[in-house]
Scaffold this motif. Sequence first.
Motif, short mmCIF file in Angstrom:
data_model
loop_
_atom_site.label_atom_id
_atom_site.label_comp_id
_atom_site.label_asym_id
_atom_site.label_seq_id
_atom_site.Cartn_x
_atom_site.Cartn_y
_atom_site.Cartn_z
N TYR A 111 46.72 34.04 41.22
CA TYR A 111 46.77 34.30 39.68
C TYR A 111 47.97 32.99 39.15
O TYR A 111 48.98 33.13 39.67
CB TYR A 111 47.19 35.61 39.21
CG TYR A 111 46.15 36.70 39.44
CD1 TYR A 111 45.56 37.30 38.58
CD2 TYR A 111 46.13 37.30 40.79
CE1 TYR A 111 44.58 38.41 38.68
CE2 TYR A 111 45.46 38.13 41.09
CZ TYR A 111 44.90 39.10 40.07
OH TYR A 111 43.83 39.85 40.40
N THR A 124 47.96 40.15 30.98
CA THR A 124 46.65 40.26 31.95
C THR A 124 45.55 40.27 31.08
O THR A 124 45.64 41.13 30.27
CB THR A 124 46.94 41.72 32.78
OG1 THR A 124 48.03 41.54 33.54
CG2 THR A 124 45.75 41.68 33.56
N CYS A 131 43.91 31.69 32.29
CA CYS A 131 44.17 32.35 33.52
C CYS A 131 43.03 32.09 34.66
O CYS A 131 42.02 32.57 34.20
CB CYS A 131 44.26 33.88 33.44
SG CYS A 131 44.62 34.76 34.89
N VAL A 161 41.96 33.02 38.38
CA VAL A 161 42.04 33.90 39.46
C VAL A 161 41.27 33.41 40.46
O VAL A 161 40.08 33.04 40.43
CB VAL A 161 41.65 35.31 39.08
CG1 VAL A 161 41.87 36.14 40.10
CG2 VAL A 161 42.42 35.68 37.94
#
Length: 419
Positions: free
Chosen positions: A152, A159, A112, A114
């Motif tokens: 994102y 998450t 992930c 961000v």
Amino acid sequence: MKSSKTSVSPLKPVLLDQKFWKNFAANYWEKKPLALKNVKSGLLEMSAAEIFDLLVLYSDRCRKLNDPEGFKFYIDGFKADADDVLQVLPVKSDKSLLGYHARMEAEFSDYCLVCDELLKVNLKKQHLLTDFTDELYHHVGFPNRFSEMGLYLGNYRKTPFGVHVDSCGVFSFPVAGTKTFRLWTPEFAEKHPDLDRAFKYDKYKKDSLVLEARPGDMTYWPSNAWHIAESDGSFSATWSLGVWVDQPHKNMFSDSLKDLLDSKLAKDALKPTTSFKTLHNKSGEVTELPSAYRDSMAVLQNLSALQLQEAFLKSWMKHISLQGFKTIPKVDLKITPKLNIKLRNNRALILWQQSLTDKKVFYFSFGGVLVESKSRGLLKLVTALNAGKTCLVGQFLKGLTAKKDLALLQKLVDAGSCS
């Protein structure tokens, strides 16, 4: 709360017009979640290709500065060190978001990326965000903290930090792939504290609400909703706008008063110890304030109503000059008398106010920078710029004060007001 999927599927695009925002403020803001299909918004007009170009632009700046500020990278739910983040940022040779994803997926089964405040590197697209937030603020009020826009992206299945609650209301706009959010009420989370930061919550799914969105859609949930994003491992990229609502007015007011008192109190107020005659009498009764307190009280008592009003006005102007955001895109522009300038954004005016206590005018730029001046030329220039005009600097700033006025204007421009 029963498990369900909630959405609105209109036959025509949902317009975020005055009627929508009035209904949103009355029935959804800080009350309950919302999912909309086929939304008409400038934020959704940015293509995946444009967003990829922004990511590369910001990544290049981070590599040049050797600082990944604004980026976070998670691998299998664990946050990578700053030095490692620089190694996994997008590069031009990736060619697209999917190209970047292919490179990352070859190395990481669950990742992930961000990027907070991605739009701060792009002046041309900033207005798409402010067009949205201006309407929101008009109907729900100006945030006492700020809003922040993050991107994102990745193939992460949940998450990286588990089920959580933020202090902000959240709007999400998928750019690529399908985005699924699972939400619980604050009352349910309070009764089940093991939900906090949980990754395993199958027994609680039946009590959750599910929002699902694809490109062109928008979801919202209030600041007290516990939530987690879920995925089947496919790639997705999503804008997330958080509007922080955890600062009450009393904090704003007391901070403004503190700034005023800091500017008025004598140097003795900076001493790290307080002189006294006696702390208390034999019975333990405290009968006397130290002189430092009495002197500070005198300063407070001698403040005029106009001084108080001006201090609060300056504080408010600084706050709103940032347009409700934590950061503002900067510009690199050297001011000279021969330069033609205009506001970078006609909706982001240079704010000004005649002083209530003297002949000065104080200004706040688009980036929260204060300038004070008695120059009539500077005031005429600012009002002309705010009227949407392109101005030749030398026509306004001239005479004996020109050099000083140019320096003050440069401060306003450095903060991002003009181009």
